[in-house]
Design a protein around this motif. Structure first.
Motif, PDB file in Angstrom:
ATOM      1  N   ALA A 173      -1.091  -1.696   2.170  1.00  0.00           N
ATOM      2  CA  ALA A 173      -2.280  -0.952   2.595  1.00  0.00           C
ATOM      3  C   ALA A 173      -3.002  -1.287   3.826  1.00  0.00           C
ATOM      4  O   ALA A 173      -3.632  -0.555   4.458  1.00  0.00           O
ATOM      5  CB  ALA A 173      -3.281  -1.088   1.324  1.00  0.00           C
ATOM      6  N   LEU A 176      -0.806   0.055   6.466  1.00  0.00           N
ATOM      7  CA  LEU A 176      -1.000   1.603   6.743  1.00  0.00           C
ATOM      8  C   LEU A 176      -2.282   2.064   7.111  1.00  0.00           C
ATOM      9  O   LEU A 176      -2.517   3.020   7.985  1.00  0.00           O
ATOM     10  CB  LEU A 176      -0.562   2.357   5.492  1.00  0.00           C
ATOM     11  N   ASP A 177      -3.262   1.070   6.657  1.00  0.00           N
ATOM     12  CA  ASP A 177      -4.718   1.276   7.443  1.00  0.00           C
ATOM     13  C   ASP A 177      -4.506   1.698   9.023  1.00  0.00           C
ATOM     14  O   ASP A 177      -5.257   2.191   9.609  1.00  0.00           O
ATOM     15  CB  ASP A 177      -5.740   0.398   7.135  1.00  0.00           C
ATOM     16  N   ASP A 180      -2.976   4.526  10.211  1.00  0.00           N
ATOM     17  CA  ASP A 180      -4.222   5.847  10.066  1.00  0.00           C
ATOM     18  C   ASP A 180      -4.861   5.714  11.065  1.00  0.00           C
ATOM     19  O   ASP A 180      -5.304   6.646  11.902  1.00  0.00           O
ATOM     20  CB  ASP A 180      -4.956   5.686   8.770  1.00  0.00           C
ATOM     21  N   ARG A 186       0.344  10.893  12.378  1.00  0.00           N
ATOM     22  CA  ARG A 186       1.526  10.669  11.752  1.00  0.00           C
ATOM     23  C   ARG A 186       2.876  10.995  12.810  1.00  0.00           C
ATOM     24  O   ARG A 186       3.731  11.750  12.283  1.00  0.00           O
ATOM     25  CB  ARG A 186       1.808  11.254  10.414  1.00  0.00           C
ATOM     26  N   GLN A 204      -0.072  -2.320  -5.776  1.00  0.00           N
ATOM     27  CA  GLN A 204      -0.135  -1.046  -5.369  1.00  0.00           C
ATOM     28  C   GLN A 204       1.103  -0.469  -4.516  1.00  0.00           C
ATOM     29  O   GLN A 204       0.999   0.426  -3.663  1.00  0.00           O
ATOM     30  CB  GLN A 204      -1.354  -1.027  -4.139  1.00  0.00           C
ATOM     31  N   ALA A 207       2.366   3.126  -4.992  1.00  0.00           N
ATOM     32  CA  ALA A 207       1.440   4.312  -4.402  1.00  0.00           C
ATOM     33  C   ALA A 207       1.428   3.723  -2.714  1.00  0.00           C
ATOM     34  O   ALA A 207       1.412   5.059  -2.194  1.00  0.00           O
ATOM     35  CB  ALA A 207      -0.009   3.919  -4.858  1.00  0.00           C
ATOM     36  N   GLN A 208       1.601   2.877  -2.182  1.00  0.00           N
ATOM     37  CA  GLN A 208       1.488   2.566  -0.859  1.00  0.00           C
ATOM     38  C   GLN A 208       2.696   3.282  -0.103  1.00  0.00           C
ATOM     39  O   GLN A 208       2.595   3.626   1.006  1.00  0.00           O
ATOM     40  CB  GLN A 208       1.323   1.185  -0.486  1.00  0.00           C
ATOM     41  N   GLU A 210       4.516   5.618  -1.353  1.00  0.00           N
ATOM     42  CA  GLU A 210       4.099   7.132  -1.356  1.00  0.00           C
ATOM     43  C   GLU A 210       3.242   7.628  -0.158  1.00  0.00           C
ATOM     44  O   GLU A 210       3.249   8.408   0.498  1.00  0.00           O
ATOM     45  CB  GLU A 210       3.518   7.601  -2.559  1.00  0.00           C
ATOM     46  N   ARG A 211       2.240   6.733  -0.123  1.00  0.00           N
ATOM     47  CA  ARG A 211       1.180   6.831   1.118  1.00  0.00           C
ATOM     48  C   ARG A 211       2.050   7.015   2.569  1.00  0.00           C
ATOM     49  O   ARG A 211       1.505   7.792   3.280  1.00  0.00           O
ATOM     50  CB  ARG A 211       0.121   5.805   0.997  1.00  0.00           C
ATOM     51  N   GLY A 213       5.044   7.516   3.231  1.00  0.00           N
ATOM     52  CA  GLY A 213       5.784   8.728   3.562  1.00  0.00           C
ATOM     53  C   GLY A 213       6.967   8.513   4.430  1.00  0.00           C
ATOM     54  O   GLY A 213       7.169   7.564   5.037  1.00  0.00           O
TER      55      GLY A 213
END
Ligand code: ZN
Length: 292
Positions: A173, A176-177, A180, A186, A204, A207-208, A210-211, A213
């Motif tokens: 997370a 990935l923050d 972002d 991206r 997580q 989910a992360q 998947e985030r 990608g």
């Protein structure tokens, strides 16, 4: 999900896995020969190994063997205490980028750094928030240089036990923050290296992934987490010997479209570094088919 059982075409050897066998450094040229002999199609070498073998010589040996890179280890270590160390960090990262380009790496892997001085045994301060802000600043700068060279950067979140000395980015997370914030489009210029050893415990994680990608999943590293673990750095397990559900994890990364190499990265002072290098690579191949 790809079937890894019939062959090892998607195995990459991180060359630290066989960096010093039975107390002697195993030089990179011999590691590459041993990989080529066994049909290993990709490696991820470390900068010190490349420096010892010579950059140009390594590039031509890779070409002769038809071996490609799954990543280049490593850049980063962004935290600093003064202007001199800040500049030294930048110079070193530029060299890492240029080496990655010469070797045709798909990405430069980044271990972002912890509290300055901690790796050498004495932290200059206790302000991990400051360290994290220096990481963001260093990354933003390096991303500009990396874009100019078309060399993607892969942030590798490290297990929290390394937050003080190696990397203050410890979860997917967090990594990935940063992606972002610095590359909201991206573009593929910035992403993450998912190392099973560092992130397997994270509630997580799926989910992360998947985030992240496909555009941001730039590398996938495997080994295993041993119970008990006897050394924080150099007691990684061979796939299948520990508690990480590697097929499930690989399923998650492949579900979002990752179709690259799974890179075996094992630091094992008391076990795998004490064996013949060829035996270690053979074992990696066998376990990659059966346990990854
Ligand atoms: Zn790794």
């Amino acid at each position: 999900m790809r079937d890894f059982r019939p062959d090892h075409r998607w195995l990459s050897m991180n060359t630290a896995t066989v960096r010093k066998q039975r107390g002697e450094p195993w030089p990179l040229p011999q590691i590459l020969d041993a990989c080529a002999k066994r049909g290993v199609r990709a490696v991820s070498p470390w900068r010190d190994q490349v420096a010892a073998a010579g950059l140009a010589a390594t590039a031509s040996q890779l070409k002769a063997h038809g071996i490609e890179l799954s990543g280049y280890c490593r850049g980063g270590l962004f935290t600093y205490t003064d202007e001199t160390s800040r500049q030294a960090v930048r110079d070193d990262n530029l060299r890492a980028l240029d080496e990655a380009c010469t070797l045709n790496a798909p990405c430069l892997v980044l271990v972002v750094g912890g509290l300055p001085g901690a790796l050498a045994g004495k932290a200059a301060h206790k302000d991990i928030a400051l360290a994290r802000s220096q990481v963001a600043e260093g990354l933003a700068w390096l991303l500009g240089e990396a874009r100019a060279r078309r060399m993607p950067l892969a942030i590798e979140p490290l297990h929290p036990m390394y937050a003080a000395d190696r990397a203050c980015v410890n979860t997917m997370a967090q990594a990935l923050d940063l992606c972002d914030a610095l590359d909201p489009a991206r573009s593929g210029a910035l992403g993450v290296a998912v190392d099973a050893y560092h992130v397997w415990w994270d509630p997580q994680l799926q989910a992360q992934i998947e985030r992240a990608g496909r555009e941001r999943l730039l590398a996938f590293h495997v080994c295993d987490w041993l119970v008990p673990t006897t050394d924080l750095l150099e007691d990684r397990g061979m796939m299948g010997d520990g508690v990480i559900d590697l097929p499930r994890l690989r399923g998650w990364v492949e579900a979002v479209g990752f179709a690259g190499y799974s890179e075996v990265e094992i630091f094992s002072r008391a076990n795998w570094w004490q064996r013949d290098g060829g035996e270690v690579i053979d074992t990696c191949i066998e376990r990659h088919r059966r346990c990854v």
